[in-house]
Design a protein around this motif. Structure first.
Motif, PDB file in Angstrom:
ATOM      1  N   THR A   1      41.816  10.559  15.973  1.00 34.39           N
ATOM      2  CA  THR A   1      42.749  10.411  17.081  1.00 34.39           C
ATOM      3  C   THR A   1      42.938   8.983  17.568  1.00 34.39           C
ATOM      4  O   THR A   1      44.067   8.557  17.788  1.00 34.39           O
ATOM      5  N   SER A   2      41.873   8.251  17.774  1.00 33.64           N
ATOM      6  CA  SER A   2      41.964   6.978  18.464  1.00 33.64           C
ATOM      7  C   SER A   2      42.908   6.010  17.753  1.00 33.64           C
ATOM      8  O   SER A   2      42.762   5.738  16.568  1.00 33.64           O
ATOM      9  N   GLY A   3      43.880   5.496  18.510  1.00 35.77           N
ATOM     10  CA  GLY A   3      44.805   4.530  17.974  1.00 35.77           C
ATOM     11  C   GLY A   3      45.809   5.087  16.984  1.00 35.77           C
ATOM     12  O   GLY A   3      46.513   4.331  16.316  1.00 35.77           O
ATOM     13  N   SER A   4      45.927   6.389  16.895  1.00 39.09           N
ATOM     14  CA  SER A   4      46.799   6.986  15.890  1.00 39.09           C
ATOM     15  C   SER A   4      48.198   7.223  16.437  1.00 39.09           C
ATOM     16  O   SER A   4      48.458   7.130  17.633  1.00 39.09           O
ATOM     17  N   THR A   5      49.108   7.549  15.533  1.00 38.38           N
ATOM     18  CA  THR A   5      50.438   8.027  15.878  1.00 38.38           C
ATOM     19  C   THR A   5      50.467   9.503  15.514  1.00 38.38           C
ATOM     20  O   THR A   5      50.320   9.851  14.345  1.00 38.38           O
TER      21      THR A   5
ATOM     22  N   MET B   1      60.529  20.478  11.624  1.00 38.81           N
ATOM     23  CA  MET B   1      60.907  19.646  12.759  1.00 38.81           C
ATOM     24  C   MET B   1      60.980  18.179  12.348  1.00 38.81           C
ATOM     25  O   MET B   1      60.510  17.794  11.269  1.00 38.81           O
ATOM     26  N   ASN B   2      61.538  17.367  13.214  1.00 38.96           N
ATOM     27  CA  ASN B   2      61.819  15.964  12.902  1.00 38.96           C
ATOM     28  C   ASN B   2      60.610  15.084  13.221  1.00 38.96           C
ATOM     29  O   ASN B   2      60.528  14.461  14.289  1.00 38.96           O
ATOM     30  N   PHE B   3      59.675  15.007  12.285  1.00 43.82           N
ATOM     31  CA  PHE B   3      58.460  14.217  12.473  1.00 43.82           C
ATOM     32  C   PHE B   3      58.715  12.743  12.169  1.00 43.82           C
ATOM     33  O   PHE B   3      59.552  12.401  11.319  1.00 43.82           O
ATOM     34  N   ARG B   4      57.960  11.896  12.847  1.00 41.77           N
ATOM     35  CA  ARG B   4      58.010  10.478  12.512  1.00 41.77           C
ATOM     36  C   ARG B   4      57.339  10.250  11.158  1.00 41.77           C
ATOM     37  O   ARG B   4      56.359  10.924  10.828  1.00 41.77           O
ATOM     38  N   GLU B   5      57.849   9.312  10.418  1.00 42.42           N
ATOM     39  CA  GLU B   5      57.380   9.107   9.045  1.00 42.42           C
ATOM     40  C   GLU B   5      55.903   8.757   8.987  1.00 42.42           C
ATOM     41  O   GLU B   5      55.191   9.168   8.065  1.00 42.42           O
ATOM     42  N   ASN B   6      55.427   7.993   9.964  1.00 46.23           N
ATOM     43  CA  ASN B   6      54.039   7.530   9.935  1.00 46.23           C
ATOM     44  C   ASN B   6      53.110   8.383  10.786  1.00 46.23           C
ATOM     45  O   ASN B   6      51.949   8.016  11.009  1.00 46.23           O
ATOM     46  N   ALA B   7      53.588   9.534  11.268  1.00 47.57           N
ATOM     47  CA  ALA B   7      52.810  10.307  12.233  1.00 47.57           C
ATOM     48  C   ALA B   7      51.870  11.301  11.560  1.00 47.57           C
ATOM     49  O   ALA B   7      52.219  11.942  10.563  1.00 47.57           O
TER      50      ALA B   7
ATOM     51  N   SER C   1      49.810  20.839   2.224  1.00 49.16           N
ATOM     52  CA  SER C   1      50.677  19.946   1.452  1.00 49.16           C
ATOM     53  C   SER C   1      51.451  18.993   2.356  1.00 49.16           C
ATOM     54  O   SER C   1      51.886  17.927   1.924  1.00 49.16           O
ATOM     55  N   ASN C   2      51.601  19.372   3.626  1.00 47.71           N
ATOM     56  CA  ASN C   2      52.263  18.507   4.604  1.00 47.71           C
ATOM     57  C   ASN C   2      51.260  17.780   5.506  1.00 47.71           C
ATOM     58  O   ASN C   2      51.663  17.157   6.497  1.00 47.71           O
ATOM     59  N   SER C   3      49.987  17.865   5.159  1.00 44.45           N
ATOM     60  CA  SER C   3      48.915  17.178   5.897  1.00 44.45           C
ATOM     61  C   SER C   3      48.913  17.533   7.385  1.00 44.45           C
ATOM     62  O   SER C   3      48.852  16.654   8.256  1.00 44.45           O
ATOM     63  N   VAL C   4      49.002  18.824   7.658  1.00 43.51           N
ATOM     64  CA  VAL C   4      49.012  19.310   9.041  1.00 43.51           C
ATOM     65  C   VAL C   4      47.654  19.893   9.389  1.00 43.51           C
ATOM     66  O   VAL C   4      47.115  20.722   8.650  1.00 43.51           O
ATOM     67  N   LYS C   5      47.106  19.464  10.530  1.00 46.24           N
ATOM     68  CA  LYS C   5      45.920  20.100  11.082  1.00 46.24           C
ATOM     69  C   LYS C   5      46.369  21.184  12.047  1.00 46.24           C
ATOM     70  O   LYS C   5      47.216  20.941  12.916  1.00 46.24           O
ATOM     71  N   LEU C   6      45.816  22.374  11.916  1.00 45.85           N
ATOM     72  CA  LEU C   6      46.165  23.496  12.792  1.00 45.85           C
ATOM     73  C   LEU C   6      44.963  23.911  13.625  1.00 45.85           C
ATOM     74  O   LEU C   6      43.913  24.261  13.079  1.00 45.85           O
TER      75      LEU C   6
END
Length: 230
Positions: A23-27, A120-126, A154-159
């Motif tokens: 988390t820290s410093g992340s987008t 949804m419209n995610f930021r590219e670096n998020a 595959s979309n690198s999502v944490k749930l």
């Protein structure tokens, strides 16, 4: 006693590698996926009540965040709300969702809602972080969870899932969360502690419970006190 508690929590966070790594410093783009069936209004309002504290914690961690919403009930009743970094806009959207839940039905197509969130419209670096909030399992066939897990990974999502520990809710949702590196939290637990855990990447809910048992007759500050340094 509050100083002792805060020191213990601070030590735990500083000594846990995943806290700063995730988390820290992340987008990070967070998507809150709300079950809006008829029993959920109270729980959704709890998210509204802790939103300011949650975003304050993210800011203190240096997280460049946005908050989006997917609401779901029936398969044809899934809606999205645009990302925002304004807590006032987010809480207004959550209020709208809670009002709908007050009159909601009894179907929960949670896996379909996750698939909607992925578009949804995610930021590219998020970093993408989904939070499902429900008191029921999902209506889809159990075999569909494998596809959902594959798509999340595959979309690198944490749930993370905040769900009920009874009926089929935990049984169905916990494996999906765990497969993405996420957690399953008890929907009847303390929402401040849950969202402090989500913000920091460290599960403090069990820690809070153990410390409360240890000091059974001493006043223990809640997560709001931790973030404000009381």
């Amino acid at each position: 006693m509050a100083d002792t508690y805060n020191n213990l929590v601070s030590t735990m966070l500083n000594s846990t590698p995943e806290a700063n790594a995730t988390t820290s410093g992340s987008t990070t783009d967070y998507v809150f996926i709300f079950d809006t069936s008829g029993s959920m209004s109270t729980y959704i309002n709890q998210v509204k009540n802790i939103a300011a504290n949650f975003t304050s914690q993210l800011t203190s961690l240096g997280v460049d965040y946005r908050l989006g919403i997917v609401e779901y009930e029936g398969a044809e009743s899934i809606s999205t709300y645009n990302f925002t970094n304004d807590v006032g806009t987010f809480t207004a959207d959550v209020t709208t969702v809670a009002d709908k839940a007050y009159y909601g039905g009894w179907e929960e197509y949670g896996l379909t809602a996750i698939e909607t969130a992925l578009s949804m419209n995610f930021r590219e670096n998020a970093t993408k972080h989904f939070i499902v909030i429900t008191d029921e399992g999902y209506e889809e066939d159990s075999s569909a969870s494998g596809t959902t897990i594959a798509n999340l990974n595959s979309n690198s999502v944490k749930l993370d899932v905040i769900g009920a520990t009874y009926y089929d809710c935990q049984q169905e949702w916990e494996p999906v969360a765990n497969a993405t590196g996420g957690h399953f939290y008890d929907i009847n637990g303390d929402f401040n502690s849950i969202f402090t855990s989500i913000a920091t990447g460290v599960d403090l809910t069990d820690f809070h419970m153990q410390l409360s048992r240890w000091s059974y007759n001493v006043s223990i500050p809640n997560s709001t006190d931790i973030s404000s340094g009381v």
